[in-house]
Motif scaffolding. Structure first.
Motif, mmCIF file in Angstrom:
data_model
loop_
_atom_site.group_PDB
_atom_site.id
_atom_site.type_symbol
_atom_site.label_atom_id
_atom_site.label_comp_id
_atom_site.label_asym_id
_atom_site.label_seq_id
_atom_site.Cartn_x
_atom_site.Cartn_y
_atom_site.Cartn_z
ATOM 1 N N ARG A 39 23.719 -22.205 -0.539
ATOM 2 C CA ARG A 39 25.065 -22.489 -1.064
ATOM 3 C C ARG A 39 25.012 -22.773 -2.559
ATOM 4 O O ARG A 39 25.870 -22.320 -3.325
ATOM 5 N N ARG A 42 24.276 -19.388 -4.305
ATOM 6 C CA ARG A 42 24.969 -18.198 -3.795
ATOM 7 C C ARG A 42 25.610 -17.359 -4.900
ATOM 8 O O ARG A 42 25.493 -16.122 -4.898
ATOM 9 N N SER A 43 26.252 -17.979 -5.855
ATOM 10 C CA SER A 43 26.925 -17.214 -6.917
ATOM 11 C C SER A 43 25.937 -16.548 -7.866
ATOM 12 O O SER A 43 26.281 -15.604 -8.575
ATOM 13 N N LYS A 44 24.679 -17.017 -7.866
ATOM 14 C CA LYS A 44 23.658 -16.471 -8.754
ATOM 15 C C LYS A 44 22.771 -15.439 -8.069
ATOM 16 O O LYS A 44 22.120 -14.633 -8.735
ATOM 17 N N LYS A 46 23.127 -12.695 -6.485
ATOM 18 C CA LYS A 46 23.334 -11.254 -6.659
ATOM 19 C C LYS A 46 22.680 -10.702 -7.923
ATOM 20 O O LYS A 46 22.505 -9.487 -8.048
ATOM 21 N N SER A 47 22.291 -11.593 -8.841
ATOM 22 C CA SER A 47 21.603 -11.152 -10.055
ATOM 23 C C SER A 47 20.123 -11.530 -10.040
ATOM 24 O O SER A 47 19.433 -11.390 -11.039
ATOM 25 N N LEU A 67 21.822 -10.572 -0.063
ATOM 26 C CA LEU A 67 22.546 -11.385 -1.041
ATOM 27 C C LEU A 67 21.965 -11.286 -2.446
ATOM 28 O O LEU A 67 22.632 -11.642 -3.418
#
Length: 265
Positions: A39, A42-44, A46-47, A67
């Motif tokens: 969690r 999570r926003s990181k 993908k890179s 992911l």
């Protein structure tokens, strides 16, 4: 505290055995600290290029592989890696599995991975000296500023191993007593082990086939800092509780049999 070569090979042979590989192939759960860090990142993700060390038969691969920007899972067990390749043969995206030992990851360049996960206490099944080698290698292949998450057995919790659960089922009760007896027989000076900074013992895992590294939390943090890691958080593997650094050596922390260390590289 050194693991002999024969014991090291015994651990490797255990993870290559068909019953263990089959059992691991059924796992798709995440431990609470893994869910928490997923969690957080999570926003990181993908890179990020991710390295999953000791991936086993793909328990954590199941959740992370789709992911991240790129996913690489490694294990020193060829049988486990083959199980992963079979399990995820139809997966899309940049996903790769390799037979590789964390103590020597020369197949990877320096500063390659943004996020490194060591699954299922994998560093606890090699010697102390090899553990330090693995940490050096992890730091080498990890990007500065990246993230590192791994779990380890808590030496302060070993009293729990000697607890004998009471049951009215005579077969289960006999099994519990036998487990207690074997723990005492196979680990000389059991009570004294808790006074050490770290130790290697037989805790009954996989029908007493493994020798397992246990370490005190404060010593583990020192070990990490000596290798260039910065510890962000420590979590209980049992319930995800975040443990304050000021409480890391408190007696109550001995209740947590396993701990997760979330670090910056």
């Amino acid at each position: 505290f050194k693991l002999s070569k024969s014991i090291t090979m015994s651990n490797e042979n255990t993870y290559a055995s068909s019953d263990v590989v089959t059992n691991y192939s059924k796992s798709i759960y995440l431990h609470d600290p893994e869910k928490i860090v997923l969690r957080i990142l999570r926003s990181k993700l993908k890179s990020m290029n991710m390295l999953d060390i000791g991936t086993g038969a793909g328990r954590t691969s199941y959740h992370f592989r789709h992911l991240v920007k790129g996913y690489t899972g490694i294990d020193y067990s060829k049988e486990m890696v083959n199980a992963c390749k079979k399990r995820f043969r139809n997966s899309k995206g940049k996903i790769n599995f390799e037979v590789c030992d964390a103590r020597s990851m020369q197949i990877f360049k320096d500063n390659k991975f943004d996020f490194i996960l060591v699954s299922s206490n994998a560093l606890d099944y090699i010697s102390h000296e090899d553990r330090l080698k693995a940490l050096k290698e992890i730091r080498r292949v990890g990007k500065s500023g990246g993230f590192f998450l791994f779990s380890s057995h808590n030496l302060q919790s070993i009293d729990r191993l000697l607890e004998v659960p009471l049951t009215f089922n005579p077969v289960n009760m006999f099994r519990n007593i036998m487990t207690y007896s074997l723990l005492k027989i196979l680990n000389t000076g059991f009570k004294k082990l808790k006074k050490e900074k770290y130790t290697i013992m037989n805790d009954g895992a996989h029908q007493f086939r493994l020798s397992t590294y246990y370490i005190k939390p404060a010593e583990q943090i020192k070990q990490l800092e000596n290798e260039g890691f910065s510890v962000i958080s420590v979590y209980s593997s049992e319930n995800g509780a975040k443990i304050k650094k000021s409480d890391i050596n408190a007696t109550k922390e001995g209740l947590y049999h396993g701990l997760y260390y979330f670090c910056r590289m």
